[in-house]
Scaffold this motif. Structure first.
Motif, mmCIF file in Angstrom:
data_model
loop_
_atom_site.group_PDB
_atom_site.id
_atom_site.type_symbol
_atom_site.label_atom_id
_atom_site.label_comp_id
_atom_site.label_asym_id
_atom_site.label_seq_id
_atom_site.Cartn_x
_atom_site.Cartn_y
_atom_site.Cartn_z
ATOM 1 N N ARG A 60 -3.880 5.779 -4.454
ATOM 2 C CA ARG A 60 -3.507 5.849 -3.033
ATOM 3 C C ARG A 60 -4.684 6.171 -2.129
ATOM 4 O O ARG A 60 -4.872 5.549 -1.087
ATOM 5 C CB ARG A 60 -2.385 6.869 -2.827
ATOM 6 N N SER A 61 -5.490 7.132 -2.527
ATOM 7 C CA SER A 61 -6.558 7.557 -1.613
ATOM 8 C C SER A 61 -7.853 6.781 -1.825
ATOM 9 O O SER A 61 -8.847 7.079 -1.187
ATOM 10 C CB SER A 61 -6.799 9.057 -1.753
ATOM 11 N N LYS B 3 -7.718 0.399 0.247
ATOM 12 C CA LYS B 3 -7.415 0.087 1.642
ATOM 13 C C LYS B 3 -5.903 -0.058 1.789
ATOM 14 O O LYS B 3 -5.327 0.364 2.787
ATOM 15 C CB LYS B 3 -8.142 -1.199 2.039
ATOM 16 N N HIS B 4 -5.281 -0.652 0.779
ATOM 17 C CA HIS B 4 -3.831 -0.750 0.753
ATOM 18 C C HIS B 4 -3.405 -1.074 -0.669
ATOM 19 O O HIS B 4 -4.229 -1.490 -1.494
ATOM 20 C CB HIS B 4 -3.339 -1.834 1.717
ATOM 21 N N SER B 5 -2.125 -0.886 -0.975
ATOM 22 C CA SER B 5 -1.649 -1.271 -2.303
ATOM 23 C C SER B 5 -0.220 -1.787 -2.191
ATOM 24 O O SER B 5 0.513 -1.446 -1.255
ATOM 25 C CB SER B 5 -1.719 -0.080 -3.259
ATOM 26 N N PHE B 6 0.128 -2.644 -3.139
ATOM 27 C CA PHE B 6 1.467 -3.245 -3.161
ATOM 28 C C PHE B 6 2.069 -3.086 -4.544
ATOM 29 O O PHE B 6 1.388 -3.284 -5.552
ATOM 30 C CB PHE B 6 1.386 -4.755 -2.884
ATOM 31 N N ILE C 191 -6.057 -8.528 3.654
ATOM 32 C CA ILE C 191 -6.400 -7.133 3.965
ATOM 33 C C ILE C 191 -7.760 -6.778 3.349
ATOM 34 O O ILE C 191 -8.602 -6.146 3.990
ATOM 35 C CB ILE C 191 -5.290 -6.185 3.469
#
Lengths: 191, 592
Positions: free
Chosen positions: B146-147, B150-153, B171
């Protein structure tokens, strides 16, 4: 480093950063109420909360609920910290893919409300005295048993604090606070 | 299947044509592969396993348009994707299985996050109904990363898979680039849906800066025009934004000297008289002197990192600061800017250039002469006493290539010598792990760079220490199998050199656990075992012959082991937490 040795640029930067100029000064810390509009997607709440814990900020209160658009959630966060670092956290919040809008409402005229349930031990003989106190706060009784009463009270956090404080004269069995919800106030008749 | 796909790619009515393909429904595994093809992915670095076996099976059947490289450790795969991405400017792709396959990628993902490298990592996941049950090879990859993403799915519906892939690449590659994780539960790979790859996606919570604010650019131009001793401070964002040309033009127009960060190397030709080289902890004496005396620091795509600023309160004490960056969270993060400009630095520099007055070198005489004095005071040099010193090797590599090579350094002393003694004249020719400082980065990253090169392109040089190279040495076998003509340099001083340097300078020579001699292998035997050519060199007079011999090898990697002096240190050095003009230089060390 004492104030005398600072260049004008260094003084400017420290002031811009809200940092103490000398060793005896204090960093500028304030309480901030933030409202965040996020997608109702997996992990969005986690990502928002993560940004605060990562920077060592404690979230004093968090509340989440459906916004006007049912696909969105409005979060209200309360935290305390250095103004500049909070401003940076806000920019990082904005950078999250899940967030649509982040606002620090502290700087504006705004409404803050909280709901609180308080269960108090109360015998039949005490009931009258207790409810007269409760009336002042316009709290309502939501449950009653032979030896307890549960109240619901809403209002700004200061009022909730005062209400819980008044209940201390009785035996408080349980307190549940909703966390704050906040919204900017539209001022139609300002002038 | 390939022809059907081609038809579909050209068809303007994709959704209806998808229904005509085969049965209309294809598995998630096939959707993934088709999506990567449609995205234009050229190369995937991967490692199969139980959770992604369906993807590998489909790959075997479909013979996709992209190349799949079987790496030997998932971390190596992520670094290879990073190297590929940094060198080509495209998005790197990694495909690994669940659990340990995924966690082995964590270091590479964190590295890409710190250095703003576009990368999409597809991780397998246990079937949806087992998530949270401590199933075999289960790991909450979304939570773990998570940290550092940039983003996760997490894909929860196979019908959304293609769009998710599109979003992930969009992204990862736009704005301030970064890694994106796509977690693929095994049942999503087996479930079926029609394939339709969207041409574009809109994500309402995501936007990034383009042109800068006119007023701020005007203000910046006024500050530049009024400044007597301006200095460009250029970071990796300039290279990501492909703004090297705009930067060079503006610096030359107004005769403003340029210092770059480690990641900024190559954004401004270092053989230009206006270049003052790298700044920071191991930057040049003259760059740090210039920073401490400038009256206007023009930061371009840089982030005021602690390795650059040292003691931040005392850094650039007289300078007003213009800070242009695409990431709003980066501006004024460490040092408040007098003139922040949010925007893509290429576009900002383009708009800024016409507003900046041309200045001749003569009109900046006193500032440029002062810098020349500092350059003469402490030039970048090293001792020539008949011992094999690493700096001389880097210089020889530079002279061999004329700076026309991609240099991929590891972390530690080799990284700093690689930065200091090579001369970088073009963007994307210097690649390193700057933010996270990941040992073991160079070898797999150089491999990734080489995969992105065409025959006849400039050579790829991987510079390593004997510590870091062992951390991903297994990828040497992959490079050999693919006949990559990598030039792998190992500067072997039998020590964890940078830690040893700190122990010598700041810990009273207590060399706690930095001696690698007892555990080092015979690098020549090791390299040959992996199918590489290998040459050892232990005398300065043999450097040239070693390099010449290495350049003759064009059909496989060649490992050059240089047995260098153990006690050589990286200078100049700003001790951690000191102000940048309290530098230890090689000469001050000699006096001490």
């Amino acid at each position: 480093m004492t104030q005398q040795t600072l260049t004008p640029q260094q003084v400017y930067r420290k002031q811009a950063a809200g940092e103490a100029l000398g060793p005896d000064g204090n960093d500028v810390q304030h309480r901030h109420v933030l409202t965040v509009l996020v997608e109702n997607s997996l992990g969005a709440l986690n990502r928002v909360a993560n940004l605060f814990s990562q920077r060592g900020f404690n979230l004093e209160s968090v509340s989440v609920g459906e916004a006007k658009d049912p696909q969105l959630r409005r979060m209200t966060l309360v935290t305390t910290g250095n103004d500049r670092i909070i401003a940076q956290v806000i920019r990082q919040l904005n950078a999250l893919i899940d967030t649509l809008e982040v606002e620090d409402v502290t700087a504006y005229d705004h409404i803050e409300r909280e709901l609180c349930l308080v269960q108090v031990r109360c015998s039949a003989t005490e009931r009258h005295a207790l409810t007269s106190v409760v009336d002042i706060f316009r709290a309502t009784v939501v449950n009653i048993t032979p030896d307890s009463l549960t109240f619901e009270v809403t209002g700004p956090p200061t009022k909730i604090n005062a209400f819980i404080g008044m209940m201390r004269d009785y035996e408080v069995l349980e307190v549940a606070r909703s966390g704050r919800v906040a919204m900017r106030r539209e001022l139609a008749f300002e002038h | 299947m390939q022809t059907e796909f081609d038809v579909q790619k050209k068809s303007p009515t994709q959704s209806s044509s998808a229904d005509q393909v085969g049965q209309g429904l294809v598995t998630g595994a096939e959707i993934l592969i088709r999506s990567l093809e449609a995205e234009g992915v050229e190369i995937v670095f991967g490692y199969p396993g139980g959770a992604v076996i369906g993807i590998y099976d489909t790959m075997h059947r479909l013979k996709p348009a992209f190349k799949h490289v079987l790496v030997r450790h998932e971390q190596g795969g992520t670094h290879a994707a990073e190297g590929y991405a940094k060198s080509t400017g495209k998005v790197g792709t990694v495909l690994v299985t669940s659990g340990p396959g995924a966690t082995n990628c964590v270091t590479g993902i964190a590295d890409a996050y710190m250095d703003s490298i576009p990368m999409v990592v597809f991780t397998g996941q246990v079937p949806t109904k087992l998530i949270g049950n401590d199933a075999f090879q289960e790991c909450d990859m979304i939570g773990v990363t998570r940290s550092i993403t940039k983003h996760s799915f997490l894909v929860r519906n196979v019908a959304e898979l293609a769009e998710t892939v599109k979003k992930a690449y969009y992204i990862a590659g736009t704005g301030r680039p970064g890694p994106v994780v796509v977690d693929l539960p095994k049942d999503m790979l087996m479930a079926k849906a029609p394939f339709h790859y969207p041409k574009s996606v809109s994500i309402r919570g995501y936007s990034f800066a383009g042109k800068g604010n006119r007023k701020q650019i005007q203000k910046a131009a006024e500050l530049i025009n009024a400044a007597e001793k301006p200095l460009f401070y250029v970071g990796g964002g300039t290279i990501i934004s492909d703004a090297a040309v705009e930067l060079t033009r503006l610096a030359r127009k107004a005769n403003i000297p340029v210092t770059t960060t480690l990641h900024g190397l190559g954004s401004f030709p270092e053989n230009d008289p206006l270049s003052v080289g790298m700044l920071g902890m191991h930057g040049t004496w003259f760059a740090n002197k210039s920073v401490q005396n400038t009256d206007l620091l023009i930061a371009v795509g840089a982030r005021f990192d602690d390795r650059v600023t040292g003691k931040i309160e005392a850094w650039a004490p007289h300078a007003k600061i213009i800070h242009m960056d695409i990431d709003p969270a980066c501006i004024s993060k460490n040092v408040p800017a007098d003139c922040p400009i949010l925007g893509d630095v290429k576009l900002v520099l383009k708009d800024l250039e016409p507003l900046v007055e041309a200045r001749s070198a003569a009109s900046r005489k006193s500032w440029l002469e002062q810098i020349d004095v500092w350059k003469a005071e402490c030039p970048m040099d090293f001792k020539r006493d008949g011992k094999l010193r690493p700096q001389e090797i880097i210089r020889a590599l530079r002279d061999k290539t004329g700076g026309n090579a991609t240099v991929v350094t590891d972390v530690g002393q080799n990284q700093m010598w690689g930065a200091q003694f090579f001369t970088y004249v073009q963007p994307r020719t210097h690649i390193t792990s700057g933010g996270l400082g990941t040992m073991g980065f160079s070898l797999p990253a150089a491999m990734g760079v080489a995969f992105g090169k065409k025959p006849g392109d400039s050579p790829v040089i991987s510079i390593n220490g004997d510590g870091g190279v062992m951390m991903n040495i297994q990828e040497l076998g992959v490079a050999a199998a693919h006949k990559l003509p990598l030039k792998v340099v190992i500067l072997n001083n039998s020590y964890l050199g940078m830690v040893r340097q700190w122990q010598e300078l700041f810990h009273e020579e207590r060399y706690s656990h930095t001696d690698l001699a007892p555990t080092n292998p015979d690098f020549i035997v090791l390299a040959k075992a992996f199918g590489c050519e290998a040459i050892r060199c232990d005398k300065p007079e043999d450097i040239q012959a070693t390099i010449d011999a290495a350049w003759e090898v064009t059909d496989r990697p060649v490992v050059m082991e240089f047995v260098v002096v153990m006690e050589e240190k990286v200078f100049p050095m700003v001790p951690s937490g000191a102000t940048t003009d309290e530098m230890i230089t090689a000469s001050s060390e000699d006096i001490a």
